[in-house]
Design a protein around this motif. Structure first.
Motif, short mmCIF file in Angstrom:
data_model
loop_
_atom_site.label_atom_id
_atom_site.label_comp_id
_atom_site.label_asym_id
_atom_site.label_seq_id
_atom_site.Cartn_x
_atom_site.Cartn_y
_atom_site.Cartn_z
N ASP A 144 0.87 -1.17 0.00
CA ASP A 144 0.00 0.00 0.00
C ASP A 144 0.92 1.23 0.00
O ASP A 144 1.59 1.49 1.00
CB ASP A 144 -0.88 0.00 1.25
N ASN A 193 -13.31 5.57 -7.35
CA ASN A 193 -12.65 4.35 -6.89
C ASN A 193 -11.87 4.58 -5.60
O ASN A 193 -11.92 3.77 -4.67
CB ASN A 193 -11.70 3.82 -7.97
N LYS A 197 -13.39 4.23 -0.55
CA LYS A 197 -12.83 3.47 0.57
C LYS A 197 -12.73 4.31 1.85
O LYS A 197 -12.41 3.77 2.92
CB LYS A 197 -11.44 2.95 0.18
N HIS A 198 -13.00 5.61 1.72
CA HIS A 198 -12.82 6.50 2.87
C HIS A 198 -14.04 7.37 3.18
O HIS A 198 -14.22 7.79 4.32
CB HIS A 198 -11.63 7.43 2.63
N GLN A 207 -22.06 3.51 3.04
CA GLN A 207 -21.33 2.29 2.77
C GLN A 207 -20.86 1.64 4.05
O GLN A 207 -20.62 2.29 5.07
CB GLN A 207 -20.11 2.61 1.88
N GLU A 209 -18.01 0.40 4.64
CA GLU A 209 -16.64 0.78 4.98
C GLU A 209 -16.57 2.09 5.76
O GLU A 209 -15.56 2.39 6.39
CB GLU A 209 -15.79 0.92 3.72
N SER A 270 -4.86 9.74 -4.06
CA SER A 270 -4.81 8.94 -2.83
C SER A 270 -5.43 9.74 -1.70
O SER A 270 -5.57 10.96 -1.80
CB SER A 270 -3.37 8.54 -2.48
#
Length: 311
Positions: A144, A193, A197-198, A207, A209, A270
Motif C-alpha cells: 500500500d 474508486n 474506501k474513505h 457504505q 466501509e 490517494s
C-alpha cells in the motif's frame, strides 16, 4: 565542409561551463559503466500506465540516479518490514577500470543486466520521468503506497542528532493509490474508486466501509506537472462534488487529505491521514531537518551544500 574543420569542433560544455570529457561517457563528466547505461535506458523506457499505483518522488536536481537508488533501498527495506517481502540479492559490484580482461568484464555486465529484465515481476519498479527532479516507483500488491510512505516519514521523524540520516537526495513523496487519464472523465473515475474506501459518496447509500459516526473532514490538495488542460479549481470542484455532504471541508486541520497528482496525461489520487501536514507533507528532507537540533541542522545543511558544489 573541410574534414579538418569537422575534427576541430569545440567540445560541448557541461552545466558548470567546463568541457565534458568524452572518455567519461559524456554524462556531465560522470563515469558510467555499460551496465549503468543499459539500466538507466531501461528505466527511462518504462512508462506510466492507467491503473498504476505507486509513489511520486521529487529529488535534488541532477541527482535523479542517486535518489532512485536511495528510494529503492527504502522500498526494499520497508517492503520486508511491513509486508515480509524478501529483498533481492544485489549484484556484485564490478570496477571496469581495474579489470584488464575486457571480454570477461562484458560477460559480467551482461549477467548483471539479467535481473533488471525481470523488474516487471518485482513489487517495486523504478521509473525516471521526462522531467528533472521527478521519479516514480510503481508498486504492486500487497504494498500500500500510502502506508509505506507514511511509515517511512514517521520513522524519519524520530531521528536524533546521533542518528544516521538515511537519504541525501530525496525530497517529497506523493503516494498514488490509482491512476487514470487526465481528463474530466478520468478524474471522476479515479476519484470514485479511491474516495469510496474513505468517504460516503454523494447520492449513494451509506457504505459499510464508512460507519455512521465517521463523518470525516477533508481537504483537497492538487498538484500539476507538465499539464495545462485541466484547471485546478475545476478539479477541486469535481472531486468535492463526489463526496457526500456529511463530510465537511476543513482546510486547516482535516481528518483526511485528498492528494491529486496530475502529470502530463495521467491523474493519480490517494487519501492520506491528517498527519500529512505534521509530517511536512511527506517531505523527507524537511522531516530530517526539523528532527535535528538547530546547530546540527545548520551543520548538515552546510555539509550537503559543500558536497554538492564539488559535483
Amino acid at each position: 565542409m573541410d574534414s579538418s574543420e569537422k575534427r576541430k569542433q569545440p567540445p560541448s560544455n557541461g552545466s558548470d561551463g567546463r568541457p565534458v570529457k568524452k572518455s567519461k561517457g559524456g554524462s556531465n563528466g560522470r563515469w558510467q559503466t555499460p551496465h549503468q547505461k543499459a539500466k538507466l535506458e531501461a528505466i527511462k523506457g518504462r512508462s506510466l500506465e492507467v491503473g498504476d499505483m505507486g509513489i511520486w518522488t521529487t529529488c535534488v536536481k541532477g541527482k535523479e540516479r542517486q535518489a532512485l537508488g536511495e528510494m529503492m533501498d527504502l522500498c526494499e527495506e520497508y517492503g520486508e518490514k511491513l509486508y515480509d517481502i524478501k529483498r533481492q540479492e544485489p549484484a556484485e559490484a564490478q570496477d571496469d577500470e581495474d579489470d584488464d580482461d575486457i571480454e570477461s568484464s562484458i560477460k559480467k555486465e551482461i549477467q548483471e543486466m539479467k535481473p533488471a529484465s525481470k523488474s516487471k515481476d518485482s513489487v517495486f519498479e523504478p521509473m525516471r520521468m521526462n522531467l528533472d527532479c521527478l521519479l516514480f516507483i510503481r508498486t504492486k500488491p500487497p504494498v500500500d503506497p500510502v502506508a509505506l510512505v507514511q511509515q517511512i516519514c514517521k520513522d524519519a521523524k524520530e531521528i536524533t542528532e546521533k542518528s544516521q540520516r538515511r537519504t541525501r537526495f530525496i525530497n517529497r513523496f506523493t503516494p498514488v493509490a490509482l491512476t487514470a487519464k487526465a481528463t474530466e472523465a478520468g478524474v471522476e473515475e479515479v476519484a470514485k474508486n479511491v474516495l469510496a474506501k474513505h468517504f460516503q459518496l454523494a447520492g449513494e447509500d451509506e457504505q459499510e466501509e464508512v460507519p455512521k459516526g465517521d463523518a470525516y473532514s477533508y481537504a483537497i490538495r492538487p498538484s500539476f506537472r507538465a499539464h495545462n488542460t485541466l484547471k485546478r479549481d475545476d478539479v477541486i470542484k469535481k472531486v468535492a462534488s463526489l463526496i457526500a455532504p456529511r463530510h465537511k471541508v476543513n482546510l486547516s486541520s482535516p481528518d483526511k487529505v485528498i492528494l491529486i497528482d496530475i502529470y502530463q496525461t495521467f491523474c493519480g489520487m490517494s487519501v492520506v491521514d491528517g498527519d500529512w501536514e505534521s509530517l511536512k507533507r511527506y517531505n523527507l528532507h524537511e522531516i530530517y531537518l526539523s528532527a535535528l537540533g538547530p546547530d546540527e541542522k545548520k551543520k548538515r545543511e552546510n555539509v550537503v551544500q559543500t558536497e554538492e558544489s564539488k559535483d
